[in-house]
Design a protein around this motif. Structure first.
Motif, short mmCIF file in Angstrom:
data_model
loop_
_atom_site.label_atom_id
_atom_site.label_comp_id
_atom_site.label_asym_id
_atom_site.label_seq_id
_atom_site.Cartn_x
_atom_site.Cartn_y
_atom_site.Cartn_z
N LEU A 1 0.90 -0.93 0.00
CA LEU A 1 0.21 -0.07 0.58
C LEU A 1 0.66 1.37 0.06
O LEU A 1 0.95 2.67 -0.96
CB LEU A 1 -1.00 0.36 1.36
CG LEU A 1 -2.06 1.28 1.06
CD1 LEU A 1 -2.64 0.93 0.29
CD2 LEU A 1 -2.76 1.49 2.51
N CYS A 2 1.35 1.20 1.13
CA CYS A 2 3.05 2.39 0.66
C CYS A 2 3.77 2.39 0.05
O CYS A 2 4.59 3.22 0.08
CB CYS A 2 3.45 2.68 2.60
SG CYS A 2 3.59 1.49 2.93
N HIS A 3 4.17 1.08 -0.60
CA HIS A 3 4.98 1.06 -1.71
C HIS A 3 5.40 1.30 -2.62
O HIS A 3 4.26 2.03 -3.43
CB HIS A 3 5.56 -0.31 -1.95
CG HIS A 3 6.70 -0.31 -2.94
ND1 HIS A 3 8.15 -0.52 -2.37
CD2 HIS A 3 6.71 -1.24 -3.90
CE1 HIS A 3 9.04 -0.77 -3.20
NE2 HIS A 3 8.11 -1.12 -3.77
N ASP A 4 6.34 2.79 -3.20
CA ASP A 4 5.46 3.35 -4.88
C ASP A 4 7.08 2.37 -5.85
O ASP A 4 8.05 3.18 -5.03
CB ASP A 4 5.67 4.56 -4.52
CG ASP A 4 5.40 5.40 -6.19
OD1 ASP A 4 5.81 4.55 -7.09
OD2 ASP A 4 4.63 6.15 -6.39
N THR B 1 9.24 2.76 2.23
CA THR B 1 9.20 3.44 3.69
C THR B 1 8.87 2.64 5.17
O THR B 1 8.84 3.16 6.04
CB THR B 1 8.93 4.42 4.43
OG1 THR B 1 8.55 5.68 5.12
CG2 THR B 1 7.26 4.60 3.91
N GLY B 2 7.91 2.07 5.07
CA GLY B 2 7.85 0.63 5.63
C GLY B 2 6.60 1.21 6.68
O GLY B 2 6.83 1.07 7.53
N ALA B 3 5.31 2.21 6.23
CA ALA B 3 4.54 2.56 6.67
C ALA B 3 3.23 1.62 7.09
O ALA B 3 2.68 2.06 7.72
CB ALA B 3 3.61 3.56 6.56
N CYS B 4 3.03 0.71 5.91
CA CYS B 4 1.28 -0.11 6.39
C CYS B 4 1.71 -0.97 6.66
O CYS B 4 0.39 -1.67 7.35
CB CYS B 4 0.64 0.08 4.54
SG CYS B 4 1.95 -1.32 3.40
N ARG B 5 2.99 -1.99 6.83
CA ARG B 5 2.94 -3.43 7.20
C ARG B 5 2.39 -3.98 6.29
O ARG B 5 1.51 -5.27 7.23
CB ARG B 5 2.55 -3.22 8.79
CG ARG B 5 3.67 -3.10 9.52
CD ARG B 5 5.20 -3.17 9.60
NE ARG B 5 6.23 -1.91 9.32
CZ ARG B 5 7.65 -1.72 10.12
NH1 ARG B 5 7.85 -2.51 10.55
NH2 ARG B 5 8.43 -0.62 10.24
N LEU B 6 1.79 -4.12 5.28
CA LEU B 6 0.81 -5.00 4.43
C LEU B 6 2.12 -5.71 3.65
O LEU B 6 1.44 -7.01 3.24
CB LEU B 6 -0.13 -4.00 3.56
CG LEU B 6 -1.57 -3.45 4.43
CD1 LEU B 6 -2.01 -2.81 3.13
CD2 LEU B 6 -1.90 -4.64 4.96
N CYS B 7 2.42 -5.66 3.67
CA CYS B 7 3.78 -6.11 2.65
C CYS B 7 4.46 -7.54 3.71
O CYS B 7 5.42 -8.30 3.12
CB CYS B 7 4.97 -5.77 2.16
SG CYS B 7 5.60 -4.49 3.13
N VAL B 8 3.88 -6.97 4.95
CA VAL B 8 4.51 -9.25 6.09
C VAL B 8 4.34 -10.49 4.84
O VAL B 8 3.82 -10.56 4.25
CB VAL B 8 3.95 -8.50 6.77
CG1 VAL B 8 4.53 -7.80 7.24
CG2 VAL B 8 2.90 -9.05 6.54
N SER C 1 8.69 -6.95 3.88
CA SER C 1 9.55 -7.50 2.34
C SER C 1 9.59 -6.03 1.08
O SER C 1 10.46 -5.98 1.17
CB SER C 1 9.12 -7.80 1.20
OG SER C 1 7.70 -7.38 1.07
N CYS C 2 9.18 -5.27 1.92
CA CYS C 2 8.99 -3.53 0.45
C CYS C 2 11.27 -2.80 0.81
O CYS C 2 10.94 -2.37 -0.12
CB CYS C 2 8.06 -2.67 1.11
SG CYS C 2 8.22 -1.54 1.60
N PHE C 3 10.67 -3.25 2.06
CA PHE C 3 12.23 -2.66 2.68
C PHE C 3 13.02 -3.12 2.78
O PHE C 3 14.89 -3.17 3.77
CB PHE C 3 12.34 -0.99 3.38
CG PHE C 3 11.03 -1.64 4.27
CD1 PHE C 3 12.34 -2.10 6.16
CD2 PHE C 3 10.49 -0.99 4.80
CE1 PHE C 3 12.06 -2.18 7.11
CE2 PHE C 3 9.74 -1.24 6.36
CZ PHE C 3 10.38 -1.87 7.91
S1 FES Z 1 4.52 -1.67 1.21
FE1 FES Z 1 3.63 -0.50 3.05
S2 FES Z 1 5.64 -1.63 4.68
FE2 FES Z 1 5.96 -2.68 2.79
#
Ligand code: FES
Ligand code: SF4
Ligand code: SF4
Ligand code: SF4
Lengths: 805, 143
Positions: free
Chosen positions: A34-37, A43-50, A63-65
């Motif tokens: 969600l927060c990944h562009d 930045t790791g704001a949404c934590r949906l990419c766990v 996983s995004c960062f």
């Molecule tokens: S996409 Fe939002 S924390 Fe990884």
């Protein structure tokens, strides 16, 4: 160096430093984000990419960062992971209004898709709603922060890529929201990158708002019309109605960049503007609407008469470079080969055409095209002249991307603080009017030649330390790419000469300032070394009797409209062939309405050298015809080439080679000047700018006309949105000058030069040299143009509240 | 023989004085059953305006492609209905639009007399769709 790991059991590799998300993408495994562009830092704001590592069950990894490591055994859909994602979604929904039915984003909303995908049907948590601002006042962009999920994508893209930092997080913790400083309306570049980044409907496009639904749109790919970068765009069409413009994804799936003109300037081609319904004629009986047959018959007859009587040299052409490459070849065939004309010029792309022409002569081989990737790959970017990112605004995010690289140098030599200058690692400020002289001296110094005045840095207002660093960078090891930026109206030769002299050191040379298909027109040979300055003098002397305008309008795009108007009235024949009825159309003997590039098929060549074939993506207005079609028809109607006259002979001699220009007619100013392209009066450009036109007590300021971010070209000027952002003629001055005159921000002041006076809206900027003022949005504004003279980089001016003498 | 005839006549005569089972349609109309799917109706709020928020989901879901919702911006900047068009000549009375509507602004109405002289009259706008003439049968569980 590659890292090897497993995602859901699939073996995959990523370059070292790549994230788990990137590895999953390579393995075609879905991970919600969600927060990944991909365009900006994670930045790791949404934590949906766990995700989970099988070797450490129960431990959730964003996983995004998180960089991928060797031997990882990632699982993305274990019960623990799915439960965490579902829980996280429920938490995000606490402060989301669920007004999808009236939200413009519905149908392309990342949050909506995730909620459906994970089947969230209950909202178990409630909390008191925090304060969230709603801004419906800003132009073009609406901000409804009640829908914001605080992913920070807009904040990051605005700061990292657009370099504006217009949006910021306010307050802390639960009360956090995104806003401008002081909660004011947006006053930024309006690139709309924030809209493209926002995963939800918090930032939306006002032009698109409440007009339709995204699922009704068909995306048709074409190129932006507003400058020579020809950025790829998608026209979002609902049937035959254009609703908005978006950027297509690049090869890695990240959305491409656009500027304000590309994203919001589309109403110049659809909807807002009135396109002329058919051709018209003006003769002794006055102006009257005509059929195409009548108009073409009249035009072909008069052209044949003039060319037959006085030779093809009596016909000159101005092109706005909106022709496709194929049409430019037709135009070249018609004007140069058939009619025998040797004056083919452009107004809006005059600077670009001149630079290309000079480089063509000075370099052993034509300048190698520099693509955007080539620019990003350089170590040193040398920008000669101010206004690069104003001519081509997508250079802003592009150069910011470049600057994020390690050890990248950005050298900008400019006489005004343009966008790139303010972000340069080595900005070299040269006093207005001294730029050409400085570049000539720099070239001499770099070549080790003796310079008469030495590099007289202080005289030109240059910091000596910076100069030393500049020379050492240019003589250093790094790969250099050069951007050569023309002035709006002045014709200087020194920066092209400097760029050419560096050619053995430099990988890429990219001249800027080109219009839609300027490069394509040059590649088709639809050009001549003469520009409108020369043509104007020839009209005044009676050598040129007929002017053929293809989209161009000298009454709107050249300094001193009075002089131009007087010259145009001396013509025996003025043909105006254009998509819009601009000022010159009213004065023309024949007006022929044409289609815009979106309404025809053909290829274009961007200034960066990318050739693309464009399909017809919109229906043309019923009365309009294609430029190539018109010229072919004229040629057919004229039958044989006009009688064999001197002008013709010259033209026959040069058929076949596009590089060698026709010899100017003997006795013309161009022929008497060295190299066939001197100035009508014997003055150097430096003397022009500072010698003859230094500030005086009556005119204490030096007024520099500069290109505008919101587009100076013909097409941009037709867009009501861009015109609104410009807000008329503008002048920007130094803070202290501004304070000394006791002015208010955006107040209307009078700007007077020895040539005219005009009202303009004033703004202040700290970094402008005291005594200098920038003039914005003069093209298309007769009052603004009357302040200026062509061929000078700056004119003396007085600025004040009262009307100037 | 005569007896059988009389028997029949008597039966006819008896029915003659009974309350008739048929109704004099079209002067009298029957209420339609509760789950009857007649012409779709746009429901109105207290102000008489349609409840529709112009989300366009009915248009999206309609298998006969007979709905066109054109939104506009209200004074407060919020999406609202600009115009609504339903082409009854194509409507298949499936009721998907009713299922899709997130705000319950449309339901299947009771109107079934849909014959018109000109086909164009079957293309209905919001105002026409807000009207409903036929009353529903109040079945068990309905007030
Ligand atoms: S996409 Fe939002 S924390 Fe990884
Ligand atoms: S439009 Fe561009 S400059 Fe303005 S806030 Fe959005 S990203 Fe920043
Ligand atoms: S406005 Fe959009 S992009 Fe910006 S933080 Fe909120 S949800 Fe993210
Ligand atoms: S940079 Fe030029 S081509 Fe690209 S979107 Fe802006 S105006 Fe259009």
């Amino acid at each position: 160096m590659y890292v090897k790991l497993k995602i859901n059991g699939i073996e995959t590799t990523v370059p070292k430093g790549g994230t788990i998300l990137a590895a999953a993408k390579a393995a075609s495994v879905y991970i919600p984000t969600l927060c990944h562009d991909p365009r900006v830092a994670p930045t790791g704001a949404c934590r949906l990419c766990v995700v989970e590592d099988r070797r450490r069950p129960g431990q959730l990894i964003p996983s995004c960062f998180t960089p991928a490591r060797d031997g990882m055994d990632i699982v993305t859909d274990s019960p623990v992971v799915t439960a965490a994602i579902r829980e996280q979604l429920k938490l995000i929904l606490i402060n989301h209004p669920l007004d999808c039915p009236v939200c413009d984003k519905a149908g392309e909303c990342v949050l909506q898709e995730l909620v459906i995908r994970y089947g969230i049907v209950e909202a178990p948590y409630t909390l008191e709603a925090p304060f969230r601002p709603v801004d419906r006042e800003s132009p073009l962009i609406e901000r409804d922060m009640t829908r914001c999920v605080l992913c920070g994508r807009c904040v990051r893209i605005c700061a990292e890529l657009q370099g504006k930092g217009e949006l910021e997080f306010m307050r802390r913790g639960y009360g956090t929201y995104v806003d401008t400083d002081g909660s004011r309306a947006l006053d930024c570049d309006f690139c709309g990158l924030c809209i493209s980044a926002c995963p939800v409907g918090a930032l939306t496009d006002k032009l698109f708002k409440n007009t339709t639904r995204p699922w009704k749109l068909e995306r048709r790919e074409t190129a932006c019309l507003h400058c020579g970068l020809d950025c790829r765009i998608y026209l979002n069409m609902e049937g035959e109605i254009l609703r908005r413009v978006t950027a297509p994804p690049d090869k890695d799936g990240a959305e491409e960049l656009l500027c304000v003109r590309g994203r919001f300037g589309w109403r110049a081609a659809a909807g807002a503007v009135r396109r002329p319904p058919g051709p018209w004629l003006r003769d002794a009986r006055g102006r009257r609407d005509a059929t195409w047959e009548e108009a073409l018959d009249f035009a072909s007859r008069r052209l044949a008469e003039i060319a037959g009587e006085r030779g093809g040299g009596a016909v000159a052409v101005l092109t706005a470079d909106l022709l496709t490459t194929e049409e430019a070849a037709v135009a070249r065939g018609f004007f140069r080969t058939f009619l025998g004309s040797h004056d083919i010029a452009s107004l809006q792309a005059a600077g670009y055409r001149r630079l290309m022409d000079q480089l063509d002569r000075m370099l052993p081989s034509p300048p190698p095209p520099a693509s955007q990737e080539d620019l990003l790959a350089a170590d040193v970017l040398l920008v000669l002249g101010g206004g690069a990112a104003e001519w081509h605004p997508v250079l802003k995010p592009l150069i910011n991307r470049y600057r994020q690289g390690e050890g990248k140098e950005l050298i900008v030599i400019s006489s005004w603080p343009d966008y790139l200058f303010e972000r340069a690692t080595l900005p070299v400020a040269v006093a207005p009017g001294h730029l050409e002289g400085f570049m000539a001296e720099l070239q001499a110094a770099l070549e080790g030649r003796e310079v008469a005045s030495g590099l007289d840095a202080s005289r030109r207002g240059i910091d000596v330390g910076r100069l030393a660093r500049l020379v050492s960078l240019l003589q250093g090891q790094g790969e250099i790419a050069v951007l050569v930026v023309p002035d709006l109206y002045a014709r200087g030769d020194a920066r092209a000469a400097l760029a050419a002299s560096l050619h053995h050191r430099v990988q890429r040379i990219l001249p800027l300032g080109g219009q839609f298909n300027s490069r394509g027109a040059l590649s088709a040979g639809f050009a001549s070394p003469r520009d409108f300055q020369d043509i104007l003098a020839d009209i005044e002397m009676g050598r040129i009797r007929s002017l053929y305008l293809i989209g161009e309008d000298p009454l709107e795009d050249f300094p001193d409209p009075q002089r131009v108007r007087a010259a145009l009235s001396r013509l025996d024949l003025l043909i105006c062939q254009a998509p819009y009825a601009t000022t010159a159309a009213e004065a023309a003997h024949v007006f022929l309405p044409t289609v815009l590039p979106w309404e025809k098929e053909g290829s274009v060549l961007a200034v960066t050298g990318q050739r693309r074939h464009l399909r017809k993506v919109m229906t043309a207005p019923p009365g309009a015809r294609g430029d190539g079609e018109i010229l072919e028809e004229l040629r057919r109607m004229m039958g044989d080439p006009p009688a064999n006259l001197p002008g013709r002979v010259a033209a026959v001699g040069e058929t076949g080679s596009s590089g060698s220009p026709a010899a100017p007619p003997p006795g013309s100013p161009a022929a008497t000047a060295a190299g066939g392209r001197g100035f009508p009066e014997d003055r150097t450009s430096e003397a022009n700018a500072v010698g003859a036109e230094a500030p005086s007590p009556a005119f204490p300021f030096l007024l520099v006309p500069v290109p505008s971010l919101f587009g100076d070209g013909l097409v941009s000027r037709q867009s009501p949105e861009l015109a609104g952002l410009k807000g008329g003629l503008g002048v920007v001055m130094n803070n202290d000058d501004f304070a000394a005159l006791n002015l208010k921000d955006r107040e209307t002041v009078w700007v007077a030069t020895p040539y005219g006076a005009a009202p303009a809206r004033v703004r202040a900027l700290a970094r402008i040299r005291p005594g200098t003022a920038l003039l914005l949005h003069a093209p298309g504004n007769p009052e603004g143009l009357s302040l200026l003279r062509s061929d000078v980089a700056a004119v003396p001016a007085a600025i004040g509240r009262k009307e100037a003498p | 023989m005569g007896k059988a005839l009389l028997k029949g006549l008597l039966l006819t005569l008896r029915h003659f004085f009974r309350k008739p089972e048929t109704i004099p349609y079209p002067e009298v109309k029957r209420p339609v059953p509760e789950r009857f799917r007649g012409r779709p109706v746009l429901l109105s709020g207290d102000d008489g305006q349609p409840l529709c928020v112009a989300c366009g989901l009915c248009e999206r879901v309609c298998p006969s492609l007979c709905i066109a919702v054109i939104p506009e911006s209200g004074e407060d900047g919020v999406r609202r209905l600009g115009s609504y068009r339903l082409d009854l000549s194509r409507c298949s009375f499936c009721g998907f639009c009713v299922e899709a509507c997130p705000v319950g602004a449309i339901r299947m109405g009771g109107d079934y007399e849909l014959a018109v002289y000109r086909k164009e009259e079957l293309i209905m706008d919001a105002e026409g769709l807000q009207r409903e003439t036929v009353k529903r049968e109040t079945g068990p569980g309905r007030g």
